[in-house]
Scaffold this motif. Sequence first.
Motif, short mmCIF file in Angstrom:
data_model
loop_
_atom_site.label_atom_id
_atom_site.label_comp_id
_atom_site.label_asym_id
_atom_site.label_seq_id
_atom_site.Cartn_x
_atom_site.Cartn_y
_atom_site.Cartn_z
N ASN A 148 63.86 82.96 -47.87
CA ASN A 148 63.41 84.51 -47.14
C ASN A 148 62.16 84.75 -46.32
O ASN A 148 61.94 85.46 -45.63
N ALA A 149 61.28 84.65 -47.01
CA ALA A 149 59.48 84.61 -46.68
C ALA A 149 59.32 83.70 -45.02
O ALA A 149 58.79 84.08 -43.72
N TYR A 150 60.03 82.32 -45.07
CA TYR A 150 60.82 81.66 -44.26
C TYR A 150 60.67 82.94 -42.65
O TYR A 150 60.22 83.46 -41.33
N LYS A 151 62.26 83.48 -42.74
CA LYS A 151 62.74 84.52 -42.02
C LYS A 151 61.77 85.54 -41.30
O LYS A 151 61.36 85.93 -40.67
N LEU A 152 61.41 86.00 -42.87
CA LEU A 152 59.69 87.60 -42.81
C LEU A 152 59.64 86.31 -41.82
O LEU A 152 59.13 87.79 -40.61
N GLY A 153 58.39 85.51 -41.84
CA GLY A 153 57.32 85.16 -40.98
C GLY A 153 57.77 84.73 -39.64
O GLY A 153 56.88 85.20 -39.45
N LEU A 154 59.18 83.75 -39.42
CA LEU A 154 58.93 83.60 -38.01
C LEU A 154 59.34 84.88 -37.48
O LEU A 154 58.81 84.99 -36.31
N LYS A 155 60.25 86.46 -37.62
CA LYS A 155 60.44 87.16 -37.27
C LYS A 155 59.20 88.07 -36.33
O LYS A 155 58.60 88.22 -35.93
N LEU A 156 57.71 88.36 -37.82
CA LEU A 156 57.11 88.61 -37.18
C LEU A 156 55.91 87.66 -36.39
O LEU A 156 55.49 88.29 -36.06
N LEU A 157 56.13 87.23 -36.76
CA LEU A 157 55.58 85.18 -35.48
C LEU A 157 55.30 86.43 -34.19
O LEU A 157 54.82 85.93 -33.70
N MET A 158 57.54 86.07 -34.17
CA MET A 158 57.86 85.93 -32.29
C MET A 158 57.50 87.21 -31.73
O MET A 158 57.43 88.06 -30.84
N LYS A 170 45.60 92.11 -42.82
CA LYS A 170 47.02 91.94 -41.68
C LYS A 170 46.59 90.03 -41.81
O LYS A 170 47.58 88.82 -42.44
N LEU A 171 45.80 88.75 -41.19
CA LEU A 171 45.52 88.21 -41.80
C LEU A 171 45.43 87.79 -42.97
O LEU A 171 46.04 86.46 -42.89
N ALA A 172 44.86 88.66 -43.77
CA ALA A 172 44.68 87.96 -44.93
C ALA A 172 46.59 88.24 -45.61
O ALA A 172 46.44 86.57 -45.96
N ALA A 173 47.86 88.39 -45.19
CA ALA A 173 48.49 88.65 -46.13
C ALA A 173 49.67 88.10 -44.82
O ALA A 173 50.23 87.08 -45.55
N GLY A 174 49.00 87.39 -43.52
CA GLY A 174 50.06 86.44 -43.21
C GLY A 174 49.34 84.90 -43.70
O GLY A 174 50.45 83.69 -43.73
N LEU A 179 56.56 88.86 -51.69
CA LEU A 179 56.51 89.39 -50.47
C LEU A 179 56.88 90.28 -49.87
O LEU A 179 57.42 90.47 -48.78
N GLU A 180 57.93 91.61 -50.46
CA GLU A 180 58.83 93.46 -49.60
C GLU A 180 57.20 93.43 -49.68
O GLU A 180 56.97 94.48 -48.45
N MET A 181 56.43 93.35 -50.72
CA MET A 181 54.35 93.99 -50.49
C MET A 181 53.95 93.50 -48.56
O MET A 181 52.97 94.42 -48.28
N LEU A 182 54.16 92.26 -48.68
CA LEU A 182 53.63 91.59 -47.72
C LEU A 182 54.43 92.31 -46.26
O LEU A 182 53.87 92.76 -45.20
N ARG A 183 55.78 91.80 -46.18
CA ARG A 183 56.19 93.08 -45.02
C ARG A 183 55.91 94.51 -44.55
O ARG A 183 55.45 94.00 -43.38
N THR A 184 55.24 95.04 -45.65
CA THR A 184 55.55 96.41 -45.58
C THR A 184 54.07 96.53 -45.09
O THR A 184 53.62 96.92 -43.79
N THR A 185 53.14 95.38 -45.07
CA THR A 185 51.50 95.31 -45.39
C THR A 185 51.93 94.84 -43.78
O THR A 185 50.76 96.14 -42.93
#
Length: 443
Positions: free
Chosen positions: A229-239, A210-214, A193-199
């Motif tokens: 935690n993944a949902y909160k990070l993904g929601l922020k990235l989406l918005m 980025k699409l593969a990470a998504g 999850l931390e690596m996804l955040r950085t990528t």
Amino acid sequence: MERTPAACAMDWSIQLQKDLRSDIPGKSIDALQEIGRRLQRWNKDPKLTFAEHTMFGLFPEEDKLFLNAILLCLADAFSSGDKHTKECVVRIFMKIKRRGNRDAEGIFSKEMFENQLELLTRVKEVFDEGDTEERALSLRLFGCWAYFAKDCPDVRYIVLSSLVTGDVLEVKAAYFAAGCLSETSDDFAVVFLEMLRTTVSSQESSEDIKLAAGRAFAKLWCSFSIAENAYKLGLKLLMDSSEDDFSATMLISLSKIASRWMLLVPTQFELLTLFQSEDRSLRMQVTSLRCFRLLLAREVCIVPSNASTVHRVFGILHRSELQPTLQLESLRLLYKILLINFSIIPCMEIPELFQKLFVVVKNMLKSSVQSNRVFAVNVLADLSGKVLGRQDMWSGGSGCTLASQVISFILDQVISLVTPLIGNNMADFAVEFEVKSLLKTLF
């Protein structure tokens, strides 16, 4: 009695080894495709009982012995075969993975698998010595075998280090493998999850990465803390995103996470409604409707009430100049919601509900897309049959009213369709088909 796959395991193992050694062109590929189909069939069968072992003349755990022989044979084919052979082996396990095989079920459970280290060693050799394509294929096999590969430190290191290589093909395969490992291991998921955040946050990451990470976010659900935690990070990235491709990918991934945990459903529901407004792109509107159906397919409770959901979907369907794709997805969602809830909707409310449905179906019958018109008719026919089959509809007196409304509507549509065709020999097959579909609803 027909022999089960477990009873055929010895014959299958012998035949596979023979065919893979054959010099006949294409024979080995055909053998891999055939064993793939057989393994898929075997994976659906329950474990043999003692009585079945006796009936087929098998000694205890004979099926397990030859299953492991088959899997080692496939690993050897992957290790020594050409790229086409390697691709065929990977395809076997990818198909089984896509069909939702669980760790504790089927022929790939830990109970059945005994040669785990040998399998991983053969694949690791290909990864260490192969080119980019072979490394990518190896990573996908690690992902398919995540339920036992997660315990191997070498595999974990290979997958995590491959996430930061420069080659897109290898990185995408690594994201697949990392997602699969995250489904089975909390500690691995935390690191991933931390690596996804950085990528995703990096300006240097390409769109493909980025699409593969998504897409990989959808795999982060194994525990609620990870999912949250993944949902909160993904929601922020989406918005924060302005790209439709990435936004659509993240919306789907967040819906998949929410479908696993009821506590996340209310937030996801509100998120999906944001993307159903007219100021959003057509793609995002359609994606949000499909995500809504994804939640319903998992039989997840929808919050807030289904009544407000139905009202909102009717609002979409009543928009002027609605795009055919959006119109179809909206009706599919409405159909799914009504199917789930018709048994609890008060009978006195149903006639009014059908009046709104008649308007929707009538509008869709004007569509230039034949499949949309036929689907609208099928929805009306199916829902009418299910509602009129409710006993309380007739005891309360609403059944006759609804039946009259349905029959009147259908007759009006039949007349409007047939009249222009008189003298034209009903040459329009699509319209003729719709007439027949409507008539089926009457009888």
